[in-house]
Write a protein that holds these residues in place. Structure first.
Motif, short mmCIF file in Angstrom:
data_model
loop_
_atom_site.label_atom_id
_atom_site.label_comp_id
_atom_site.label_asym_id
_atom_site.label_seq_id
_atom_site.Cartn_x
_atom_site.Cartn_y
_atom_site.Cartn_z
N ARG A 224 0.83 -1.20 0.00
CA ARG A 224 0.00 0.00 0.00
C ARG A 224 0.87 1.26 0.00
NH1 ARG A 224 -3.59 -1.01 -2.68
NH2 ARG A 224 -4.42 1.04 -2.12
N GLU A 338 -9.14 -2.80 -4.55
CA GLU A 338 -7.68 -2.66 -4.64
C GLU A 338 -7.26 -2.02 -5.96
OE1 GLU A 338 -3.61 -5.20 -3.97
OE2 GLU A 338 -5.20 -6.14 -5.14
N ASN A 339 -7.76 -2.51 -7.07
CA ASN A 339 -7.37 -2.03 -8.39
C ASN A 339 -8.53 -1.24 -8.99
OD1 ASN A 339 -6.56 -1.59 -11.00
ND2 ASN A 339 -5.80 -3.67 -11.34
#
Length: 344
Positions: A224, A338-339
């Motif tokens: 992250r 996340e993406n």
């Protein structure tokens, strides 16, 4: 080395990284002069040929010269490597100005080897240099490179970023040898943002270690962390690919994982309950992440980029918040994808 390949090089800064780079450059056959602002430090370096406090055991050749006279360090040099704490970059460059050549053709190449962001201006170091020396030939050298390993000739790979390819290739040729491999890049800004922000993330990694979190947390933090670095870097004009390279994920991994990292060591002490000042005093070296943390958070607000790890480090360092509280808040943040390029 052939005479036409030998360069006259001034290294501005006699800390661990300055000494390590002097070792590389002198091994490559160049004429090296190291500047320190401290006469006492210069005398010790002349006597022992090493910085016993910051890089013990790395002996420099008799050909390496030491001085606290800026004119001697700068005048007649073809390359100047600036290896000083980011907080002192501007004031040090001001000391160089009177001794820089007036003719553009005689200007030395200035290699910024410092990782940081100036808190007052939010400038990366190459921009600070250009602010004081407009029109100078500035480039940046960065990557996963602990001085302790470079000084032992252990394999190391870095990157040089420059505005023009000829400058990048010149510096590549000057620094590169069989243990110090150098790549080149045109993305100076991306390299410098990665170099500065990885120190902030390394503080977070150290805090996690000191608090007793495990490998799962460390892996997530590094992953992250690179996402935060890339988001800000791209928003500022850097290239996304740079953050998957040596000055991005490469430098972040080595800084978050190694006990050579002063940022990680300081973070561990903070995670164990020490204050920022206590941790810095115990590490006994400049902890660049502390100086870059406020600037990184200010940049995130300026460019409206979400950087929860950078914000968390700032809250622990400067707002007196406890690591456990901040860690818990990070874990229960709003649910995310996340993406963000996914199509659902």
């Amino acid at each position: 080395m052939e005479e036409n390949l030998r360069k006259k090089i001034g290294i501005i800064g006699a800390g661990s990284w300055g000494i390590a780079l002097a070792y590389v450059l002198s091994e490559n056959g160049h004429d090296v002069t190291i500047w320190s602002r401290s006469e006492a430090s210069v005398q010790k370096l002349r006597t022992y040929r090493e910085n016993e406090d910051k890089l013990p055991g790395v002996k420099l050749k008799d050909s390496v010269k030491f001085t606290c006279n800026m004119e001697e360090a700068v005048s007649g040099k073809e390359i100047l490597a600036l290896v000083i704490p980011s907080a002192h970059m501007r004031e040090t460059v001001k000391l160089m100005v009177p001794y820089m050549p007036k003719d553009d053709e005689d200007q030395p190449v200035i290699v910024n080897c410092t990782k940081g962001i100036e808190e007052s201006s939010l400038m990366v170091m190459s921009d600070v240099i250009l602010d004081e020396l407009p029109g100078s030939k500035v480039c940046v050298l960065s990557g996963p490179s602990h001085a302790e390993e470079v000084g032992k000739a252990m394999p190391t790979t870095i990157v040089v970023g420059a505005f023009d390819k000829d400058t990048a290739k010149l510096v590549q040729n000057v620094f590169m040898n069989d243990f110090f491999r150098v790549y080149i890049s045109s993305d100076m800004l991306g390299i410098e943002i990665g170099a500065a922000l990885k120190n902030v993330i390394a503080l977070a990694a150290g805090i996690a270690d000191g608090y007793g979190l495990g490998d799962n947390a460390k892996a997530a933090l590094i992953t992250r962390g690179i996402a935060e670095m890339a988001r800000l870097g791209v928003a500022m004009g850097g290239k996304y690919e740079t953050f998957s390279g040596l000055s991005g994920i490469g430098d972040l991994v080595v800084t978050c994982a190694s006990m050579h990292s002063r940022n990680r060591r300081a973070g561990i002490l903070i995670g164990q309950g020490k204050s920022m000042d206590e941790a810095m005093a115990e590490v006994k070296m400049v902890v660049e992440g502390v100086y870059s943390a406020k600037a990184a958070y200010a940049l995130s607000r300026k460019y409206e980029i979400e950087m929860p790890l950078v914000q968390a480090v700032n809250e622990i360092l400067f707002d007196g918040r406890k690591p456990g509280e901040v860690i818990q808040e990070l874990m229960i943040r709003d649910r995310k994808i996340e993406n963000t390029s996914l199509d659902w």
